[in-house]
Design an enzyme around this catalytic site. Sequence first.
Site, PDB file in Angstrom:
ATOM      1  N   THR A  32     -30.630 -54.552 -19.844  1.00 25.60           N
ATOM      2  CA  THR A  32     -30.420 -54.777 -21.280  1.00 25.60           C
ATOM      3  C   THR A  32     -29.585 -56.048 -21.475  1.00 25.60           C
ATOM      4  OG1 THR A  32     -30.461 -52.408 -21.703  1.00 25.60           O
ATOM      5  CG2 THR A  32     -29.371 -53.756 -23.356  1.00 25.60           C
ATOM      6  N   SER A  34     -29.254 -60.262 -23.485  1.00 26.11           N
ATOM      7  CA  SER A  34     -29.986 -61.469 -23.880  1.00 26.11           C
ATOM      8  C   SER A  34     -30.673 -62.141 -22.685  1.00 26.11           C
ATOM      9  CB  SER A  34     -29.036 -62.446 -24.580  1.00 26.11           C
ATOM     10  OG  SER A  34     -27.932 -62.736 -23.745  1.00 26.11           O
ATOM     11  N   THR A  35     -30.084 -62.052 -21.491  1.00 26.87           N
ATOM     12  CA  THR A  35     -30.724 -62.654 -20.316  1.00 26.87           C
ATOM     13  C   THR A  35     -31.984 -61.873 -19.960  1.00 26.87           C
ATOM     14  OG1 THR A  35     -28.480 -63.146 -19.545  1.00 26.87           O
ATOM     15  CG2 THR A  35     -30.280 -63.535 -17.987  1.00 26.87           C
ATOM     16  N   LYS A  98     -20.363 -54.713 -16.222  1.00 30.66           N
ATOM     17  CA  LYS A  98     -21.469 -54.645 -17.167  1.00 30.66           C
ATOM     18  C   LYS A  98     -21.042 -53.794 -18.367  1.00 30.66           C
ATOM     19  CE  LYS A  98     -25.527 -53.876 -15.791  1.00 30.66           C
ATOM     20  NZ  LYS A  98     -25.888 -54.855 -16.854  1.00 30.66           N
ATOM     21  N   GLY A 100     -21.284 -55.025 -21.758  1.00 28.59           N
ATOM     22  CA  GLY A 100     -21.030 -55.789 -22.982  1.00 28.59           C
ATOM     23  C   GLY A 100     -21.988 -55.393 -24.096  1.00 28.59           C
ATOM     24  N   GLU A 107     -27.754 -48.053 -17.593  1.00 32.63           N
ATOM     25  CA  GLU A 107     -27.918 -49.124 -16.595  1.00 32.63           C
ATOM     26  C   GLU A 107     -27.487 -48.644 -15.216  1.00 32.63           C
ATOM     27  OE1 GLU A 107     -27.345 -53.035 -19.462  1.00 32.63           O
ATOM     28  OE2 GLU A 107     -25.598 -52.147 -18.538  1.00 32.63           O
TER      29      GLU A 107
HETATM   30  C1  5RP Z   1     -25.461 -54.631 -21.326  1.00 27.71           C
HETATM   31  C2  5RP Z   1     -25.075 -55.431 -20.141  1.00 27.71           C
HETATM   32  C3  5RP Z   1     -25.597 -56.823 -20.036  1.00 27.71           C
HETATM   33  O1  5RP Z   1     -26.264 -56.966 -18.833  1.00 27.71           O
HETATM   34  C4  5RP Z   1     -24.443 -57.778 -20.081  1.00 27.71           C
HETATM   35  O2  5RP Z   1     -23.679 -57.522 -21.256  1.00 27.71           O
HETATM   36  C5  5RP Z   1     -24.932 -59.230 -20.077  1.00 27.71           C
HETATM   37  O3  5RP Z   1     -25.577 -59.496 -21.272  1.00 27.71           O
HETATM   38  P1  5RP Z   1     -26.163 -60.934 -21.616  1.00 27.71           P
HETATM   39  O4  5RP Z   1     -27.314 -61.160 -20.699  1.00 27.71           O
HETATM   40  O5  5RP Z   1     -26.546 -60.804 -23.066  1.00 27.71           O
HETATM   41  O6  5RP Z   1     -25.070 -61.952 -21.417  1.00 27.71           O
HETATM   42  O7  5RP Z   1     -24.379 -54.988 -19.268  1.00 27.71           O
HETATM   43  O8  5RP Z   1     -24.827 -53.388 -21.348  1.00 27.71           O
END
Ligand code: 5RP
Length: 221
Positions: A32, A34-35, A98, A100, A107
């Site tokens: 999950t 944006s990446t 993880k 965020g 996950e």
């Molecule tokens: C979500 C996560 C995401 O992998 C982490 O927050 C990185 O997110 P992004 O790719 O948007 O920077 O752990 O729960």
Amino acid sequence: MNREQLKARVAQEAIDYTRERLTPDAVLGIGTGSTVNHFIDALRCLRGQFAGCVASSEMSAERLARSGCNVIDLNEAGALQLYVDGADEADFSRRLIKGGGGALTREKIVATASDHFLCIIDESKRKVRLGAFPLAVEVLRIAVTQVCSTLADLGGQPHLRANFRSDEGNPILDVSGLDFSDPLALESEINQIPGVVANGIFARRPADQVMLASKSGISVY
Ligand code: 5RP
């Protein structure tokens, strides 16, 4: 390249990595954020070449479906060949922070069910030592005050994430100030607090490989 372009770049590299390893019966785990969203969008080009995906969030499940992927419940999936996910921080031992995006519990479950965990990040996420990014801790609602107090005893400053519930309907605490000198021990200690569902340290189940995009190119460690 800006950060968003680096995320898209590493996601495309992960698509190439996945393509080389795919088998028709493969089920992929998908994280999950944006990446990973870039990865999901590009996964459209591999449609029909694998059996399906297990998503780590409702958001990713919807996006996968829009990309034409067969989304499978983990309970029906058996072993997952590969899990692809981002992170908020990764150290040189491939231990991660993880959560965020608030999907840490699913996950961790999907990562643990997977034979191989490929973590995809841009260079801003690689750290010598974890802990600058606030640690997400998912808790049962009844236990919020009590868990906050125990986390404060551990040296943390917990903040209730505003206007947020996880896919399981639980609140999340974002905790700064914890001592990350032993991430594995800290992960276990927080898991022992009654009312904690999961925390965002991935040390017990680290990534098997981290694929990192920097301005000078892609590296894997
Ligand atoms: C979500 C996560 C995401 O992998 C982490 O927050 C990185 O997110 P992004 O790719 O948007 O920077 O752990 O729960």
